[in-house]
Enzyme design. Structure first.
Site, short mmCIF file in Angstrom:
data_model
loop_
_atom_site.label_atom_id
_atom_site.label_comp_id
_atom_site.label_asym_id
_atom_site.label_seq_id
_atom_site.Cartn_x
_atom_site.Cartn_y
_atom_site.Cartn_z
N LYS A 1 35.03 -28.65 -74.93
CA LYS A 1 36.21 -27.95 -74.46
C LYS A 1 36.26 -27.99 -72.94
CE LYS A 1 38.77 -24.00 -76.31
NZ LYS A 1 38.69 -22.71 -76.99
N GLU B 1 40.22 -11.98 -90.28
CA GLU B 1 40.78 -10.64 -90.17
C GLU B 1 40.68 -9.84 -91.46
OE1 GLU B 1 42.40 -13.12 -86.92
OE2 GLU B 1 42.19 -13.40 -89.09
N ARG C 1 47.03 -11.24 -91.72
CA ARG C 1 46.10 -11.81 -92.69
C ARG C 1 45.26 -10.74 -93.37
NH1 ARG C 1 45.59 -16.56 -88.70
NH2 ARG C 1 44.15 -15.31 -87.49
#
Length: 619
Positions: A281, A365, A393
């Site tokens: 990243k 979640e 979610r």
């Protein structure tokens, strides 16, 4: 420049190795230059430059289906599929979305903005291809962060068993937004390269398969040699192989030639393939490489120094985080939960000061809500800090694992309302409706930093059942008052019209009052501190003397607070001669600043004032 000559993905296939390497360098320069002006997701896109180029060298995404997960790493894809000249409009009102959008291009196969669904979507596309007797490849590009979500494993389990030809590319950079956590992350870090085995397997198949009976006999008779080699080269099977995938990798995600080769091999396999790609990243830009978390989603910045062009201000998120730390020092029952959003929800300091009481569950979640239920049942006070659109979610668990036993868990819902540049997939426009449907749920709506702190204390120590505090992204505005979490607070008196609102939209209501006062129109401004529960008696008391009402909210109209207030007013016998429900309507706004989106939906002070003037003129 090579990049300027790329008008279509087919142009990439014509480049030689040196030109491809140069293209990758130019893509990184282009990303840094443009995202520094518009803001956006930088670190993740810098990490997938070579992977994106390799995908376009092997596949035709106008026909082949490339499904992104989460979707914020699609910038290079957009640049290479005819949208380079529009990139200065990224995340702007009327401009390019920061996520894949089929309405933008035939190369965007599916809407993407949340995590963990790509394998399921891709499998659905593969089934459609098979049943309709069509011919195209299906690729799911999923990050290791998204793999912490349970839906990804549901998809992998079914896809591996299905036998459908499809490719899952696992982009493994060790991070989602913050560093990844959990057993999957540890498993991926232990996987060893299969490169030698796959090279041998391809050579072996080419040499021994064919029409010759001798070759067929030798291939079948020597299959035990292949299995022996595999067991010695790879003593441990990966969990992906056990699910039914042909596992390939890990492979260097910054080697375009190797990636192109591996994707070509994967395309040739007649079944589910998982290609494990290792990327970094922030690669190619030192500041993003050193701090990928800060450059995951960045505001405009100076590319020479990496510093933001505007100094950050205290936000609702940071104020929440500081307040929770102070309260946790006083009560060791208080725990904090995040779903891979430690910094985004303001919990970094809590995580450092109370590591034993801090739980990052990854992008999961539903699991977080259920775990909060278990903690609350056994005497802790769990605080789950989560973005509004992500909490969707966990709706099932809010009902079954929290509400049914009336458990005292606290849900601090960040990014409530319109969030701006991230657009449709991230607007928090549904929680006023779905949270208010949860039996026993108290929903508090602070309009200022001081109210947020007051309501957090109230939620932790004065509420017995489940409680939510919803607050927006960013800083506070005009209103900086403090109201105890009673039902409502009058902020302005007037007899010509009443505006009822909650959260930071009180600022727009007050602006409307100022605008209208100049025209001799005086409105009453009521601030709801609690949008659930609501009763007919409370609405009757709140609207006493009101005959003309405008309810102002930045949620969708279906199930909005205004509808519930209107129904309760009717039940209580309150007669309203005029009722205006001013909200986001039936569709989610696209990208743009919050101010622009308020204006486009007439939620700003000017729009509210105009609506009231028009209503009064009609009468």
């Amino acid at each position: 420049m090579i990049l300027e000559k790329i008008r279509d993905p087919e142009d990439i296939k014509l480049l030689n190795s040196a030109q491809v390497d140069r293209l990758c360098r130019e893509l990184r320069d282009f990303l840094v230059e443009n995202v520094s002006k518009t803001g956006g997701h930088l670190a993740s896109n810098l990490g997938v430059v070579e992977l994106t180029v390799a995908i376009h060298r092997v596949f035709d995404t106008s026909k082949d289906r490339l499904v992104f997960d989460v979707g914020h790493q699609c910038y290079c894809h957009k640049i290479l599929t005819g949208r380079q000249s529009l990139f200065h409009t990224l995340r702007q009102l009327g401009g390019l979305s920061g996520f894949p959008k089929p309405y933008e291009s035939e190369h965007d196969a599916f809407v993407a903005g949340h995590a963990s669904n790509s394998v399921s979507v891709a499998l659905g596309m593969a089934h459609a291809r098979t049943l309709l007797h069509e011919d195209y490849s299906v690729i799911a590009l999923i990050g290791d962060g998204a793999m912490t979500g349970g839906l990804s494993f549901e998809g992998l389990n079914d896809a591996g068993a299905s036998g459908e030809p499809m490719i899952v590319i696992l982009n493994d950079n060790g991070m989602s937004i913050d560093a990844n956590v959990g057993g999957l992350s540890r498993h991926l870090s232990r996987l060893r390269s299969e490169e030698g085995y796959n090279n041998f397997k391809r050579w072996y198949k080419d040499k021994l398969q064919g029409d010759s009976p001798a070759k067929k006999h030798l291939y079948n008779a020597s299959s035990h040699v292949k299995h022996w080699l595999k067991s010695n080269l790879l003593p441990e099977s990966t969990m992906f192989e056990k699910m039914g995938f042909s596992y390939m990798g890990p492979v260097n995600g910054h080697d375009v030639q190797k990636l192109t080769q591996m994707l070509t091999w994967a395309k040739e396999k007649n079944g589910p393939v998982l290609l494990h790609v290792l990327t970094e990243k922030g690669r190619g830009y030192s500041y993003a490489r050193q701090d990928p978390e800060r450059f995951h989603g960045t505001p405009p910045f100076d590319p020479a120094t990496g510093k933001p062009l505007r100094q950050s201000k205290p936000s609702f998120s940071s104020v929440f985080g500081e307040a929770l730390v102070e309260l946790a020092r006083e009560d060791n029952r208080i725990c904090a939960i995040t779903a891979a959003m430690t910094s985004g929800t303001g919990l970094s300091r809590f995580a450092k000061e109370f590591p034993d009481r801090f739980f990052d569950v990854g992008i999961a979640e539903g699991h977080a809500v259920a775990m909060a239920g278990g903690m609350a049942k056994q005497g802790l006070i769990p605080v789950f800090a989560v973005y509004s659109s992500f909490l969707q979610r966990g709706f099932d668990m809010l009902i079954h694992d929290i509400s049914l036993d009336n458990l005292h868990a606290v849900f601090c819902v960040d990014r409530a309302g319109l969030v701006g540049a991230d657009g449709q997939t991230h607007h928090g426009c549904f929680d006023p409706a779905f949270l208010s449907q949860v039996p026993g749920m108290t929903v508090l709506c602070p309009s200022s930093f001081s109210e947020l702190k007051e309501m957090l204390h109230f939620a932790l120590f004065s509420v017995t059942g489940p409680v939510t505090i919803r607050y927006p992204r960013g800083a506070e505005s005009v209103y900086k008052g403090c109201s105890l979490p009673v039902q409502f607070t009058p902020l302005r008196e007037g007899s010509d019209f009443t505006v009822l609102t909650y959260g930071i939209l009180v600022n727009e209501a007050l602006k409307a009052a100022d605008i209208l006062e100049k025209s001799g129109i005086f409105i009453r401004v009521l601030k709801l501190n609690r949008i659930a529960p609501l009763s007919a008696d409370e609405v009757s008391a709140m609207l006493k003397g009101t005959t003309r009402l405008l309810v102002l909210e930045d949620c969708l109209d279906a199930g909005c607070v205004g509808q519930r207030v209107a129904a309760l007013a009717l039940e209580a016998g309150v007669k309203l001669d005029k009722l205006i429900l001013r909200n986001c309507g039936s569709t989610l706004p696209t990208e743009g600043s919050v101010e622009q989106l308020y204006s486009s939906r007439k939620l700003d002070g000017v729009g509210v004032a105009a609506s009231i003037e028009e209503a009064l003129h009609e009468q």
